[in-house]
Design an enzyme around this catalytic site. Structure first.
Site, PDB file in Angstrom:
ATOM      1  N   ARG A   1      -3.880  13.036   2.816  1.00  0.00           N
ATOM      2  CA  ARG A   1      -5.052  12.216   3.135  1.00  0.00           C
ATOM      3  C   ARG A   1      -5.971  12.154   1.914  1.00  0.00           C
ATOM      4  O   ARG A   1      -6.119  13.146   1.183  1.00  0.00           O
ATOM      5  CB  ARG A   1      -5.775  12.888   4.315  1.00  0.00           C
ATOM      6  CG  ARG A   1      -6.904  12.125   4.927  1.00  0.00           C
ATOM      7  CD  ARG A   1      -6.489  10.792   5.477  1.00  0.00           C
ATOM      8  NE  ARG A   1      -7.182  10.446   6.697  1.00  0.00           N
ATOM      9  CZ  ARG A   1      -7.455   9.201   7.057  1.00  0.00           C
ATOM     10  NH1 ARG A   1      -7.091   8.181   6.299  1.00  0.00           N
ATOM     11  NH2 ARG A   1      -8.059   8.955   8.203  1.00  0.00           N
TER      12      ARG A   1
ATOM     13  N   GLU B   1     -10.697   1.887  15.270  1.00  0.00           N
ATOM     14  CA  GLU B   1     -12.074   1.491  14.932  1.00  0.00           C
ATOM     15  C   GLU B   1     -12.439   0.137  15.551  1.00  0.00           C
ATOM     16  O   GLU B   1     -13.611  -0.164  15.756  1.00  0.00           O
ATOM     17  CB  GLU B   1     -12.237   1.405  13.411  1.00  0.00           C
ATOM     18  CG  GLU B   1     -12.467   2.743  12.737  1.00  0.00           C
ATOM     19  CD  GLU B   1     -13.819   3.361  13.080  1.00  0.00           C
ATOM     20  OE1 GLU B   1     -14.839   2.706  12.854  1.00  0.00           O
ATOM     21  OE2 GLU B   1     -13.841   4.498  13.569  1.00  0.00           O
TER      22      GLU B   1
ATOM     23  N   SER C   1      -9.633   1.037   3.271  1.00  0.00           N
ATOM     24  CA  SER C   1      -9.491   1.761   4.539  1.00  0.00           C
ATOM     25  C   SER C   1     -10.645   2.712   4.850  1.00  0.00           C
ATOM     26  O   SER C   1     -10.623   3.370   5.880  1.00  0.00           O
ATOM     27  CB  SER C   1      -8.177   2.548   4.528  1.00  0.00           C
ATOM     28  OG  SER C   1      -8.284   3.628   3.622  1.00  0.00           O
TER      29      SER C   1
ATOM     30  N   LYS D   1     -10.528  -5.626  10.429  1.00  0.00           N
ATOM     31  CA  LYS D   1      -9.251  -5.255  11.041  1.00  0.00           C
ATOM     32  C   LYS D   1      -9.039  -5.987  12.366  1.00  0.00           C
ATOM     33  O   LYS D   1      -7.911  -6.286  12.746  1.00  0.00           O
ATOM     34  CB  LYS D   1      -9.204  -3.745  11.257  1.00  0.00           C
ATOM     35  CG  LYS D   1      -8.969  -2.956   9.976  1.00  0.00           C
ATOM     36  CD  LYS D   1      -7.521  -3.109   9.529  1.00  0.00           C
ATOM     37  CE  LYS D   1      -7.167  -2.272   8.334  1.00  0.00           C
ATOM     38  NZ  LYS D   1      -5.741  -2.300   8.018  1.00  0.00           N
TER      39      LYS D   1
ATOM     40  N   LEU E   1       0.393  -2.190   5.078  1.00  0.00           N
ATOM     41  CA  LEU E   1      -0.521  -1.041   5.172  1.00  0.00           C
ATOM     42  C   LEU E   1      -1.676  -1.123   4.181  1.00  0.00           C
ATOM     43  O   LEU E   1      -2.678  -0.418   4.345  1.00  0.00           O
ATOM     44  CB  LEU E   1       0.252   0.262   4.906  1.00  0.00           C
ATOM     45  CG  LEU E   1       1.534   0.482   5.722  1.00  0.00           C
ATOM     46  CD1 LEU E   1       2.125   1.855   5.396  1.00  0.00           C
ATOM     47  CD2 LEU E   1       1.260   0.381   7.215  1.00  0.00           C
TER      48      LEU E   1
ATOM     49  N   GLY F   1      -0.700   4.804  -0.724  1.00  0.00           N
ATOM     50  CA  GLY F   1      -1.614   5.464   0.214  1.00  0.00           C
ATOM     51  C   GLY F   1      -0.912   6.530   1.045  1.00  0.00           C
ATOM     52  O   GLY F   1       0.307   6.732   0.939  1.00  0.00           O
ATOM     53  N   GLN F   2      -1.692   7.198   1.896  1.00  0.00           N
ATOM     54  CA  GLN F   2      -1.129   8.274   2.738  1.00  0.00           C
ATOM     55  C   GLN F   2       0.055   7.775   3.574  1.00  0.00           C
ATOM     56  O   GLN F   2       1.158   8.332   3.535  1.00  0.00           O
ATOM     57  CB  GLN F   2      -2.209   8.817   3.689  1.00  0.00           C
ATOM     58  CG  GLN F   2      -1.624   9.761   4.755  1.00  0.00           C
ATOM     59  CD  GLN F   2      -2.616  10.166   5.831  1.00  0.00           C
ATOM     60  OE1 GLN F   2      -3.163  11.238   5.776  1.00  0.00           O
ATOM     61  NE2 GLN F   2      -2.837   9.307   6.828  1.00  0.00           N
TER      62      GLN F   2
ATOM     63  N   GLY G   1       0.816  -1.225   0.000  1.00  0.00           N
ATOM     64  CA  GLY G   1       0.000   0.000   0.000  1.00  0.00           C
ATOM     65  C   GLY G   1       0.838   1.259   0.000  1.00  0.00           C
ATOM     66  O   GLY G   1       0.512   2.246   0.651  1.00  0.00           O
TER      67      GLY G   1
ATOM     68  N   THR H   1      -6.286  -0.665  14.072  1.00  0.00           N
ATOM     69  CA  THR H   1      -6.972   0.636  14.104  1.00  0.00           C
ATOM     70  C   THR H   1      -7.835   0.823  15.348  1.00  0.00           C
ATOM     71  O   THR H   1      -8.387  -0.143  15.890  1.00  0.00           O
ATOM     72  CB  THR H   1      -7.874   0.783  12.849  1.00  0.00           C
ATOM     73  OG1 THR H   1      -8.821   1.843  13.061  1.00  0.00           O
ATOM     74  CG2 THR H   1      -8.668  -0.476  12.561  1.00  0.00           C
TER      75      THR H   1
ATOM     76  N   ALA I   1      -4.979  -1.705   2.412  1.00  0.00           N
ATOM     77  CA  ALA I   1      -6.306  -2.072   2.931  1.00  0.00           C
ATOM     78  C   ALA I   1      -7.386  -1.290   2.219  1.00  0.00           C
ATOM     79  O   ALA I   1      -7.134  -0.225   1.646  1.00  0.00           O
ATOM     80  CB  ALA I   1      -6.388  -1.763   4.429  1.00  0.00           C
TER      81      ALA I   1
ATOM     82  N   TYR J   1     -15.577  -2.829   8.315  1.00  0.00           N
ATOM     83  CA  TYR J   1     -14.149  -2.474   8.319  1.00  0.00           C
ATOM     84  C   TYR J   1     -13.514  -2.853   9.655  1.00  0.00           C
ATOM     85  O   TYR J   1     -12.449  -3.480   9.703  1.00  0.00           O
ATOM     86  CB  TYR J   1     -13.982  -0.962   8.069  1.00  0.00           C
ATOM     87  CG  TYR J   1     -12.572  -0.453   8.306  1.00  0.00           C
ATOM     88  CD1 TYR J   1     -11.565  -0.649   7.366  1.00  0.00           C
ATOM     89  CD2 TYR J   1     -12.236   0.222   9.496  1.00  0.00           C
ATOM     90  CE1 TYR J   1     -10.263  -0.197   7.591  1.00  0.00           C
ATOM     91  CE2 TYR J   1     -10.941   0.682   9.724  1.00  0.00           C
ATOM     92  CZ  TYR J   1      -9.961   0.469   8.770  1.00  0.00           C
ATOM     93  OH  TYR J   1      -8.676   0.917   8.999  1.00  0.00           O
TER      94      TYR J   1
END
Ligand code: NAP
Ligand code: F7E
Length: 353
Positions: A188, A128, A85, A157, A81, A12-13, A9, A126, A83, A153
């Site tokens: 982001r 979450e 997301s 995770k 990383l 990504g950010q 990944g 995460t 995902a 999600y």
């Protein structure tokens, strides 16, 4: 000889910031990317590191591509990383979310076990995962608190997190779960609420937009600054023993506070004039509040967040403002004409245009 790292990944950010950090530390960096119809390397271009990364094509649900990536990279450290997301989209695509995030993590762990079992592995867990725990526990959350996920999600995770713990214990592998609370930056993705706000507020202040359409603005999150969080990931892989760590700021702010602060940065007081609440943007379930306790990371890793809420919003709004001002002056950006950058080094059997 420098260390070798594989980042899944990397487009990504976090992947982009982490790649920059590792390159600065002298690592040979390998990064996986997937085939998409519109090439997506703008973050790496933004950070000026496209020519310093070795790119390997890899789809997270395809174990053969992960095996190939590990054989090419021969990594000392693997940062997983990649995902799906976006929490909102996980309600639309629950099965794909589980396939990419949970099966994808099982693929990484199993491939590492078979090919390079001594490699240290970082798993992107995460906040979450805590879900409803966030409002049941009336204090910042700790590593040992229980999990009550509220989205596909979060479930995907949480299963990945447990796979990480199982591989660590069953096979004595160096696997860590980084339980990261929200972290944001000018890199982001635009669908996440912070960047959606910073981008739209910048446009409104320049007369390029008239409204900011949002969902649940009462939700509270613990927002930190992404470059500091990828440093925390690296620290987690430099310890003697593998362990799980929370990275957070210890403060929660509502989406509404983010909006007010963003408008304040561009000097607009009557923010309510521009904000439209749209029921379509509410999730079927939403975590009302998340705050993390980073004391374990502080004690054992020496990690501490520096950029707090007010400064984070300022950084994001000012960067979006600069981008739009430059765009108005005729400057174009990588995302205006997405191509495979000519300086890219792709290691693959397949030749790409
Ligand atoms: P992000 O910007 O959405 O990047 C996700 C990366 O995963 C992208 O490179 C994406 O590729 C890749 N990817 C997605 N599906 C894939 C697939 N099927 N096969 C191969 N690659 C795939 O996410 P982020 O903010 O950098 O977050 C990094 C990780 O940390 C994620 O696992 C996320 O769930 C987790 N996390 C993030 C936060 C946060 O606040 N940022 C907090 C806690 C945990 P494309 O560019 O092609 O889409
Ligand atoms: O939503 C509310 C929304 O999508 C934050 C991911 O990196 O962090 C991220 O997940 C809050 C939610 O991030 C809009 O309902 C209101 O309550 O920016 P978000 P997230 O869901 O917290 C965690 C730690 C991750 O692991 C994830 O990968 O903002 N909200 N109005 C909105 N959210 C969005 N996206 N768009 C709105 O218009």
């Amino acid at each position: 000889m420098g260390k070798r790292a594989l980042i899944t990944g990397i487009t990504g950010q976090d992947g982009a910031y982490l790649a920059k950090l590792l390159i600065e530390k002298g690592y040979e960096v390998y990064g996986t990317f997937r085939r998409v119809s519109t090439p997506n390397f703008w973050r790496l271009q933004y950070l000026g590191i496209v020519d310093k990364v070795n790119f390997i094509p890899c789809e997270m649900t395809d174990m053969s591509s992960m095996v190939a990536a590990l054989k090419i990279a021969e990594p000392d450290e693997v940062y997983h990383l990649a995902a799906m997301s976006f929490v909102g989209a996980s309600f639309e695509n629950p099965i794909a979310t589980l396939e990419i995030n949970t099966i994808g993590t099982a693929i990484v762990l199993e491939a590492v076990r078979q090919i390079c079992p001594d490699a240290k592995v970082y798993i992107a867990a995460t906040s979450e995962m805590y879900g409803a725990t966030g409002y049941e526990v009336k204090r910042p959350l700790k590593e040992e608190d229980f999990f009550k996920p509220l989205s596909p999600y979060a479930v995907s995770k949480l299963a990945a997190y447990w796979l990480g713990r199982i591989y660590r214990e069953a096979y004595d592998m160096y696997v860590v779960n980084g339980i990261l609370f929200n972290h944001e930056s000018p890199l982001r993705g635009l669908e996440f609420v912070t960047r959606k706000i910073s981008n739209e507020v910048a446009k409104i202040s320049l007369g390029l937009s008239k409204e900011l359409r949002l969902g649940n603005i009462e939700a509270k999150r613990d927002w930190g600054y992404a470059p500091e969080y990828v440093y925390g990931m690296w620290l987690m892989l430099q310890q003697k023993e593998p362990d799980d760590f929370i990275l957070a700021t210890g403060e929660a702010h509502s989406v509404k506070e983010f909006v007010i602060r963003a408008f304040e940065v561009v000097g607009i007081d009557d923010w309510e004039k521009y904000v439209v609440i749209d029921k379509k943007l509410f999730r079927p379930l939403d975590v009302p509040c998340l705050i993390g306790d980073y004391s374990k990371a502080k004690k054992k890793l020496g990690w501490k967040p520096q950029v707090k809420f007010n400064e984070l919003v300022k950084i994001m709004v000012e960067e979006d403002l600069k981008r739009w001002e430059r765009w108005l002056n005729g400057e174009r950006f990588p995302w205006d004409a997405p191509l495979y950058p000519s300086e890219m080094k792709i290691i693959s059997k397949v030749i790409r245009a």
